[in-house]
Enzyme design. Structure first.
Site, short mmCIF file in Angstrom:
data_model
loop_
_atom_site.label_atom_id
_atom_site.label_comp_id
_atom_site.label_asym_id
_atom_site.label_seq_id
_atom_site.Cartn_x
_atom_site.Cartn_y
_atom_site.Cartn_z
N SER A 1 0.84 -1.20 0.00
CA SER A 1 0.00 0.00 0.00
C SER A 1 0.87 1.24 0.00
CB SER A 1 -0.90 0.00 1.24
OG SER A 1 -1.54 1.25 1.39
N TYR B 1 -2.40 -0.90 10.32
CA TYR B 1 -2.38 -1.10 8.87
C TYR B 1 -1.05 -0.65 8.27
CZ TYR B 1 -3.92 -0.91 4.00
OH TYR B 1 -4.03 -1.11 2.64
#
Length: 242
Positions: free
Chosen positions: A127, A140
């Site tokens: 990401s 995350y």
């Protein structure tokens, strides 16, 4: 016919990649935990299901043991949860996200790396969150930063085995996962566009695939700021959220 295995193929980016690679003439092995969900998501194509839970290494080995070798293994499955109260840090949530995104990916490697053909490729979806420390993203972001390091080291150590490695770092993609977000998502792209960017980058043999260009360029520039300045800016962004 080239062969690809895709994890997380029952929704979002993984589903779109499976559909598009099948349309391009690839033999698709679609991996997921739920056979019915996988069959429903990919009902329009011919594919080979591979059912396993990434938290169960023995089950992964069993599921892939008889599969023919792959030209491309694309590890895409992941999850996202946010820590809303840093003062009362949710360690269970943190461990859960790390286990799914980082440990789950690592669990796939012993079973799948030996099944990649010499001259083949491993691709891992991380990401763009790892460019900068972002609010609420302790779990995350840490999981994806760990993936970045894991993939970059694999890219070095798999050279003698003639396995190329690609790190994929998307921005915001419109998927069931991001539809849960309660904040603005600048530069958001569709799963269709994300799939196109990923497939194009892999076809060119890129070691890192980052998109969309505008968001990634902005994040790169912001990442060069002194940390103190970025923290103040990030706090202002948090206060400006509705």
């Amino acid at each position: 016919m080239k062969r690809i295995l895709i994890t997380g193929a029952s929704s979002g980016i993984g589903q779109q990649l499976a559909l598009d690679y099948a349309a391009d003439g690839w033999q698709v092995v679609a991996a997921g935990r739920d056979a019915d969900k996988l069959a429903h998501a990919l009902a329009s194509i011919n594919f080979e299901p591979c059912i396993f839970d990434m938290q169960e290494p023995a089950a992964i080995h069993k599921a892939v043991a008889e599969l023919a070798p792959f030209d491309l293994v694309l590890l895409n499955a992941g999850n996202c949860e946010y820590i809303d109260d840093a003062l009362h840090f949710d360690a269970e949530l943190f461990a859960r996200v790390i286990n799914v995104n980082l440990v789950g990916t690592a669990n796939c490697l012993p079973a799948l790396l030996p099944r990649i053909k010499r001259g083949g490729r491993l691709a891992v979806v991380s990401s763009s969150v790892s460019f900068l420390p972002l609010p609420r993203s302790q779990a995350y972001g840490a999981s994806k930063a760990g993936l970045d390091y894991l993939v970059r080291t694999l890219a070095i150590d798999l050279v003698p085995h003639q396995i190329a490695v690609s790190l994929i770092r998307p921005g915001f993609v419109d998927t069931p996962l991001t539809q849960k977000n309660d904040f603005a998502m600048p530069g958001q792209v569709t799963a269709l566009k994300a799939s196109a960017a990923i497939r194009q980058g892999l076809a060119k043999g890129k070691s890192e695939i980052c998109f969309p260009f505008g968001l990634i360029s902005t994040l790169r520039l912001l990442s060069w700021l002194p940390q103190g300045l970025w923290r103040r800016l990030a706090q202002r962004l948090v206060r400006s959220q509705p």
